[in-house]
Design a protein around this motif. Structure first.
Motif, PDB file in Angstrom:
ATOM      1  N   UNK A  53       0.847  -1.190   0.000  1.00  0.00           N
ATOM      2  CA  UNK A  53       0.000   0.000   0.000  1.00  0.00           C
ATOM      3  C   UNK A  53       0.885   1.243   0.000  1.00  0.00           C
ATOM      4  N   UNK A  54       0.323   2.375  -0.391  1.00  0.00           N
ATOM      5  CA  UNK A  54       1.091   3.624  -0.372  1.00  0.00           C
ATOM      6  C   UNK A  54       1.596   3.915   1.039  1.00  0.00           C
ATOM      7  N   UNK A  55       0.758   3.672   2.043  1.00  0.00           N
ATOM      8  CA  UNK A  55       1.162   3.925   3.427  1.00  0.00           C
ATOM      9  C   UNK A  55       2.360   3.058   3.817  1.00  0.00           C
ATOM     10  N   UNK A  56       2.339   1.785   3.431  1.00  0.00           N
ATOM     11  CA  UNK A  56       3.459   0.892   3.741  1.00  0.00           C
ATOM     12  C   UNK A  56       4.736   1.354   3.047  1.00  0.00           C
ATOM     13  N   UNK A  57       4.606   1.765   1.786  1.00  0.00           N
ATOM     14  CA  UNK A  57       5.779   2.242   1.051  1.00  0.00           C
ATOM     15  C   UNK A  57       6.317   3.513   1.687  1.00  0.00           C
ATOM     16  N   UNK A  58       5.436   4.418   2.063  1.00  0.00           N
ATOM     17  CA  UNK A  58       5.881   5.664   2.720  1.00  0.00           C
ATOM     18  C   UNK A  58       6.616   5.368   4.031  1.00  0.00           C
ATOM     19  N   UNK A  59       6.104   4.426   4.813  1.00  0.00           N
ATOM     20  CA  UNK A  59       6.764   4.062   6.074  1.00  0.00           C
ATOM     21  C   UNK A  59       8.156   3.498   5.813  1.00  0.00           C
ATOM     22  N   UNK A  60       8.266   2.620   4.831  1.00  0.00           N
ATOM     23  CA  UNK A  60       9.568   2.048   4.486  1.00  0.00           C
ATOM     24  C   UNK A  60      10.523   3.124   3.977  1.00  0.00           C
ATOM     25  N   UNK A  61      10.023   4.005   3.121  1.00  0.00           N
ATOM     26  CA  UNK A  61      10.868   5.080   2.607  1.00  0.00           C
ATOM     27  C   UNK A  61      11.375   5.961   3.738  1.00  0.00           C
ATOM     28  N   UNK A  62      10.517   6.272   4.701  1.00  0.00           N
ATOM     29  CA  UNK A  62      10.946   7.098   5.839  1.00  0.00           C
ATOM     30  C   UNK A  62      12.082   6.402   6.589  1.00  0.00           C
TER      31      UNK A  62
ATOM     32  N   UNK B 147      10.724  12.475  -6.322  1.00  0.00           N
ATOM     33  CA  UNK B 147      10.909  11.031  -6.250  1.00  0.00           C
ATOM     34  C   UNK B 147      12.021  10.665  -5.291  1.00  0.00           C
ATOM     35  N   UNK B 148      12.642   9.538  -5.581  1.00  0.00           N
ATOM     36  CA  UNK B 148      13.650   8.988  -4.679  1.00  0.00           C
ATOM     37  C   UNK B 148      14.812   8.414  -5.474  1.00  0.00           C
ATOM     38  N   UNK B 149      15.999   8.457  -4.857  1.00  0.00           N
ATOM     39  CA  UNK B 149      17.207   7.901  -5.459  1.00  0.00           C
ATOM     40  C   UNK B 149      17.936   7.097  -4.392  1.00  0.00           C
ATOM     41  N   UNK B 150      18.880   6.296  -4.827  1.00  0.00           N
ATOM     42  CA  UNK B 150      19.678   5.533  -3.875  1.00  0.00           C
ATOM     43  C   UNK B 150      20.703   6.421  -3.203  1.00  0.00           C
ATOM     44  N   UNK B 151      20.894   6.208  -1.929  1.00  0.00           N
ATOM     45  CA  UNK B 151      21.974   6.854  -1.205  1.00  0.00           C
ATOM     46  C   UNK B 151      23.209   5.978  -1.335  1.00  0.00           C
ATOM     47  N   UNK B 152      24.297   6.361  -0.679  1.00  0.00           N
ATOM     48  CA  UNK B 152      25.481   5.506  -0.684  1.00  0.00           C
ATOM     49  C   UNK B 152      25.119   4.154  -0.074  1.00  0.00           C
ATOM     50  N   UNK B 153      25.559   3.089  -0.689  1.00  0.00           N
ATOM     51  CA  UNK B 153      25.197   1.782  -0.155  1.00  0.00           C
ATOM     52  C   UNK B 153      26.408   0.867  -0.112  1.00  0.00           C
TER      53      UNK B 153
END
Length: 76
Positions: free
Chosen positions: A41-50, A64-70
């Protein structure tokens, strides 16, 4: 920042993999694209992104979103 992949849940890693896949294909990931790709769900994705942003794995970029250093590899 030291990344601890063990701090991530399986769902966080699933969303991270979706971000990685879209970033490779499109240069970034949109929220709508992540919802579609993850099946969450959008809510689940938002929680994971946070959580991913808090730990530096994902960076907000524009609308949108990009990868950070990994420090670990993912399969997508």
């Amino acid at each position: 920042m030291t990344h601890d992949v063990q701090a991530l849940s399986d769902v966080d890693i699933h969303v991270y993999e979706a971000v990685a896949s879209q970033a490779v294909e499109h240069g970034g990931a949109s929220l709508a694209g992540l919802v579609r790709a993850s099946g969450l769900t959008e809510e689940e994705v938002r929680e994971c992104l946070a959580h991913l942003i808090e730990h530096g794995y994902v960076l907000p970029r524009g609308d949108g979103y990009a990868l950070g250093p990994h420090t670990f590899e993912v399969e997508y």
